[in-house]
Design a protein around this motif. Structure first.
Motif, mmCIF file in Angstrom:
data_model
loop_
_atom_site.group_PDB
_atom_site.id
_atom_site.type_symbol
_atom_site.label_atom_id
_atom_site.label_comp_id
_atom_site.label_asym_id
_atom_site.label_seq_id
_atom_site.Cartn_x
_atom_site.Cartn_y
_atom_site.Cartn_z
ATOM 1 N N ASP A 16 0.851 -1.190 0.000
ATOM 2 C CA ASP A 16 0.000 0.000 0.000
ATOM 3 C C ASP A 16 0.888 1.241 0.000
ATOM 4 O O ASP A 16 1.306 1.728 1.046
ATOM 5 N N GLN A 18 0.295 4.337 -0.562
ATOM 6 C CA GLN A 18 -0.277 5.490 0.147
ATOM 7 C C GLN A 18 -0.082 5.334 1.649
ATOM 8 O O GLN A 18 0.297 6.277 2.347
ATOM 9 N N ALA A 21 3.437 6.029 2.637
ATOM 10 C CA ALA A 21 3.751 7.460 2.641
ATOM 11 C C ALA A 21 3.220 8.114 3.924
ATOM 12 O O ALA A 21 3.893 8.947 4.536
ATOM 13 N N VAL A 22 2.015 7.704 4.340
ATOM 14 C CA VAL A 22 1.432 8.274 5.562
ATOM 15 C C VAL A 22 2.240 7.835 6.781
ATOM 16 O O VAL A 22 2.505 8.630 7.689
ATOM 17 N N ARG B 104 -2.181 1.866 -7.217
ATOM 18 C CA ARG B 104 -1.545 3.177 -7.312
ATOM 19 C C ARG B 104 -0.054 2.992 -7.635
ATOM 20 O O ARG B 104 0.586 2.076 -7.126
ATOM 21 N N LEU B 108 3.654 6.946 -6.033
ATOM 22 C CA LEU B 108 2.447 7.752 -5.783
ATOM 23 C C LEU B 108 2.229 8.879 -6.789
ATOM 24 O O LEU B 108 1.210 9.543 -6.761
ATOM 25 N N GLU B 144 -2.379 5.141 -11.797
ATOM 26 C CA GLU B 144 -2.605 3.781 -11.312
ATOM 27 C C GLU B 144 -2.275 2.786 -12.410
ATOM 28 O O GLU B 144 -3.149 2.299 -13.114
#
Lengths: 84, 227
Positions: A16, A18, A21-22, B104, B108, B144
Motif C-alpha cells: 500500500d 499510500q 507514505a502516511v 496506485r 504515488l 494507477e
C-alpha cells in the motif's frame, strides 16, 4: 431502512504505497510507535428491506462492484431499522 | 477494416485513438457511445484512455457495467481484436477480460512521459510487426498503472506468453515490469502506455503505429481472400 457499513481494504499481500507514505509522515512527526498504516475505503449504504437476506445482497454487491477481490478485502456490518 | 472507439463519460484519449486509426493507419473508424448495444458492424474494438466516470470507486470499475461492455465481451468471445489502453486496460481488468488489477503507482506520482518498452511476445495479433525484444518508445500517462496479480496468475501469464510488453525501466512498480498483457486466446490486449500517441515522428515517436498495423495485417490475412 437498513444501514450497512462497508469497509474495503487492500489485501495484506498487496503493498500500500499510500499507507507507506502516511506512515513515513507520521514517523517524521516523531510518532515512531506506528508500525504500519493501511488505507482503505468506507461506504455507507441505505437499503430498503426485501425478502432476500440482506447479507446475501450486500455480499454480492461487494464481490461485483464495491471491492475488487484481486487486491481488496471487504467487511460489512448491518444496522437494523434506521429511520430516514 | 472497421474499428470502434468506445467513448465513456470521462474518456479523453478517444480523439487521439480515432486520429491514429483514421489518419495514420488509414482504416475506417467510428466513435461508439457507452450506452450503445451493438458492435456487430465492427471488426475491432478500441477502449481509449481517460478517466471514465471520474475514476470513482476504482479506475474502470463503473465503466465496466455500462451497456456497451457486454458487447465488448461478446466481440472478445468472437475472437475480434480488443485493445484497451490506459483506462481502457483498467476497464478490461475490471471486466475480467484480462486477469489482475491496477494499484496506485509505487512512487504515488502521476507519471506522464515517454518510456522505453520491450516487445516480449511478437507473435500476437497486436505485435507481429515488431521484432522480438525490440525496444520501442511510447508515452505513459497514469497514476494507477502498477500491475498486480497473484503468483499463480503471474506464472500463467509467463508460461502462456501473455506478457506482450515490459517496461525497460519499471516506472510504477508493476510486477515483472509488465506494461501490457493479452488474454490466453491472444485477441484482447491491455496496455498502460499509449501507442495511439506514438503514431508519427512529429509526436516524438511513431513506434506505436506498428501495433495498429499488426492488427490490420492479422485481420487481412484471415479475412480477405487474395490478400
Amino acid at each position: 431502512m437498513i444501514k450497512v457499513k462497508v469497509h474495503v481494504t487492500l489485501r495484506e499481500s498487496v503493498l500500500d504505497p499510500q499507507g507507506t507514505a502516511v506512515k513515513n509522515s507520521l514517523h517524521a512527526m516523531d510518532y515512531h510507535e506506528v508500525q504500519d498504516v493501511r488505507i482503505g475505503k468506507y461506504l455507507e449504504l441505505l437499503i430498503e428491506p426485501s425478502d432476500r437476506p440482506i447479507e446475501e445482497t450486500v455480499k454480492e454487491m461487494c464481490e461485483k462492484l464495491l471491492a475488487n477481490t484481486v487486491i481488496e478485502n471487504y467487511e460489512f456490518e448491518v444496522e437494523e431499522a434506521v429511520t430516514q | 477494416m472497421k474499428f470502434a472507439v468506445i467513448v465513456f463519460p470521462g474518456s479523453n484519449c478517444d480523439i487521439d485513438m480515432y486520429h491514429a486509426v483514421k489518419d495514420e493507419l488509414g482504416e475506417e473508424v467510428e466513435y461508439v457511445w457507452h450506452d450503445e448495444a451493438d458492435l456487430t458492424q465492427f471488426d475491432g474494438v478500441l477502449l481509449p484512455g481517460g478517466f471514465s466516470y471520474g475514476d470513482y470507486l476504482r479506475s474502470g470499475s463503473i465503466a465496466r457495467f455500462s451497456n456497451v461492455m457486454s458487447e465488448v465481451v461478446k466481440a472478445a468471445e468472437e475472437g475480434k481484436p480488443v485493445l484497451g489502453v490506459c483506462n481502457g486496460f483498467q476497464i478490461l481488468l475490471e471486466a475480467g477480460l484480462l486477469p489482475g488489477a491496477m494499484l496506485r503507482n509505487q512512487g504515488l506520482k502521476f507519471i506522464c512521459r515517454p518510456v522505453e518498452l520491450e516487445v516480449v511476445n511478437n507473435e500476437t495479433m497486436f505485435t507481429q510487426a515488431y521484432q522480438k525484444n525490440e525496444r520501442i518508445t511510447v508515452p505513459v500517462a497514469h497514476g494507477e498503472g502498477n500491475y498486480f496479480c497473484d503468483a499463480d496468475t503471474l506464472k500463467q501469464l509467463e508460461a502462456n506468453g501473455q506478457i506482450a510488453f515490459r517496461y525497460a525501466d519499471n516506472p510504477n512498480g508493476s510486477l515483472l515490469s509488465i506494461a501490457g498483457i493479452t488474454n490466453e486466446k491472444g485477441n484482447v490486449l491491455g496496455m498502460m502506455p499509449h501507442p495511439e500517441r506514438a503514431v508519427d515522428e512529429l509526436l516524438g515517436s511513431a513506434d506505436g503505429l506498428k501495433l495498429f498495423q499488426s492488427i490490420v495485417k492479422h485481420w487481412r490475412d484471415s479475412h480477405v481472400v487474395n490478400a
